[in-house]
Design an enzyme around this catalytic site. Structure first.
Site, PDB file in Angstrom:
ATOM      1  N   GLY A 125       0.823  -1.201   0.000  1.00 49.20           N
ATOM      2  CA  GLY A 125       0.000   0.000   0.000  1.00 49.20           C
ATOM      3  C   GLY A 125       0.856   1.249   0.000  1.00 49.20           C
ATOM      4  O   GLY A 125       2.026   1.215   0.416  1.00 49.20           O
ATOM      5  N   GLN A 173       2.911   9.925   1.489  1.00 47.35           N
ATOM      6  CA  GLN A 173       4.257   9.340   1.485  1.00 47.35           C
ATOM      7  C   GLN A 173       5.106   9.800   0.305  1.00 47.35           C
ATOM      8  O   GLN A 173       6.327   9.659   0.327  1.00 47.35           O
ATOM      9  CB  GLN A 173       4.166   7.807   1.476  1.00 47.35           C
ATOM     10  N   CYS A 212       6.161  -0.438   6.869  1.00 40.88           N
ATOM     11  CA  CYS A 212       5.766   0.734   6.084  1.00 40.88           C
ATOM     12  C   CYS A 212       6.935   1.143   5.201  1.00 40.88           C
ATOM     13  O   CYS A 212       8.079   1.123   5.648  1.00 40.88           O
ATOM     14  CB  CYS A 212       5.413   1.864   7.057  1.00 40.88           C
ATOM     15  N   LEU A 213       6.625   1.511   3.957  1.00 42.30           N
ATOM     16  CA  LEU A 213       7.686   1.940   3.043  1.00 42.30           C
ATOM     17  C   LEU A 213       8.382   3.205   3.554  1.00 42.30           C
ATOM     18  O   LEU A 213       9.520   3.479   3.184  1.00 42.30           O
ATOM     19  CB  LEU A 213       7.122   2.179   1.634  1.00 42.30           C
ATOM     20  N   HIS A 270      -4.122   1.459   7.818  1.00 40.82           N
ATOM     21  CA  HIS A 270      -2.748   1.976   7.868  1.00 40.82           C
ATOM     22  C   HIS A 270      -2.578   3.139   6.883  1.00 40.82           C
ATOM     23  O   HIS A 270      -2.034   4.192   7.242  1.00 40.82           O
ATOM     24  CB  HIS A 270      -1.789   0.813   7.546  1.00 40.82           C
ATOM     25  N   GLU A 271      -3.056   2.949   5.651  1.00 39.77           N
ATOM     26  CA  GLU A 271      -2.904   3.999   4.630  1.00 39.77           C
ATOM     27  C   GLU A 271      -3.762   5.216   4.959  1.00 39.77           C
ATOM     28  O   GLU A 271      -3.354   6.353   4.718  1.00 39.77           O
ATOM     29  CB  GLU A 271      -3.255   3.465   3.232  1.00 39.77           C
ATOM     30  N   HIS A 274      -1.981   7.501   7.239  1.00 37.24           N
ATOM     31  CA  HIS A 274      -0.998   8.369   6.565  1.00 37.24           C
ATOM     32  C   HIS A 274      -1.637   9.688   6.133  1.00 37.24           C
ATOM     33  O   HIS A 274      -1.018  10.745   6.223  1.00 37.24           O
ATOM     34  CB  HIS A 274      -0.449   7.672   5.305  1.00 37.24           C
TER      35      HIS A 274
HETATM   36 NI    NI Z   1       2.858   3.089   5.567  1.00 35.95          NI
END
Ligand code: NI
Length: 167
Positions: A46, A51, A91-92, A133-134, A137
């Site tokens: 995701g 991000q 997470c990226l 989670h997204e 963000h």
């Molecule tokens: Ni993330």
């Protein structure tokens, strides 16, 4: 289409609030394409626009094994939640770290798709966790906000060190 740069914790831009998308126009569609490309290239499940330093309410997700089930949510809203589930999240924007986070198990979400059409979706398990989670963000929240400040500080120091070394 092109790859976008993913911001990493503790970058303050990850704390910005994303704004509602008024019209799903060519610019938003192009952003969605670039976000999918960036997410797949980074082997993520995701990615939120926050991000990649675009502060609009846009999320892309693909939780399938074969990476052939792209899901785009624009202006997502959680309509209902049921149960609880705990899973190890990564997470990226927090590369290399995984910590258990408690989330709702089942959710019903309303959003616009990449064409600007409204839809509703029932999600459970990994997909449900990923959407939550997204969506965090988009509100400037990261999964490390759920863990102890001791652990968060440790992750912050390690990432700051690797950023300084340029790795
Ligand atoms: Ni993330």
């Amino acid at each position: 289409m092109g790859l976008l740069t993913i911001l990493e914790f503790p970058d303050e831009r990850l704390r910005k609030q994303a704004a509602e998308v008024k019209v799903v126009d060519a610019a938003i569609k192009s952003l969605v394409g670039d976000m999918f490309e960036t997410m797949y290239e980074a082997h993520g499940v995701g990615l939120a626009a926050t991000q990649v330093d675009v502060h609009r309410r846009v999320i892309v997700i693909d939780t399938s094994e074969e990476k052939n089930d792209p899901l785009c949510l624009i202006n997502p809203i959680i309509l209902s939640r049921n149960g609880e589930t705990e899973s190890n999240e990564g997470c990226l924007s927090v590369p290399g770290f995984f910590e258990p986070v408690l989330r709702s198990d089942l959710i019903r979400v309303k959003a616009l798709d990449a064409q600007g059409e409204s839809f509703e979706l029932d999600a459970e398990g990994l997909l449900s966790v990923c959407i939550q989670h997204e969506m965090d963000h988009l509100q400037g929240k990261l999964f490390v906000d759920y863990i102890s400040s001791f652990k968060r500080q440790r992750i912050k120091k390690k990432l700051e060190k690797s950023h300084k070394l340029g790795i």
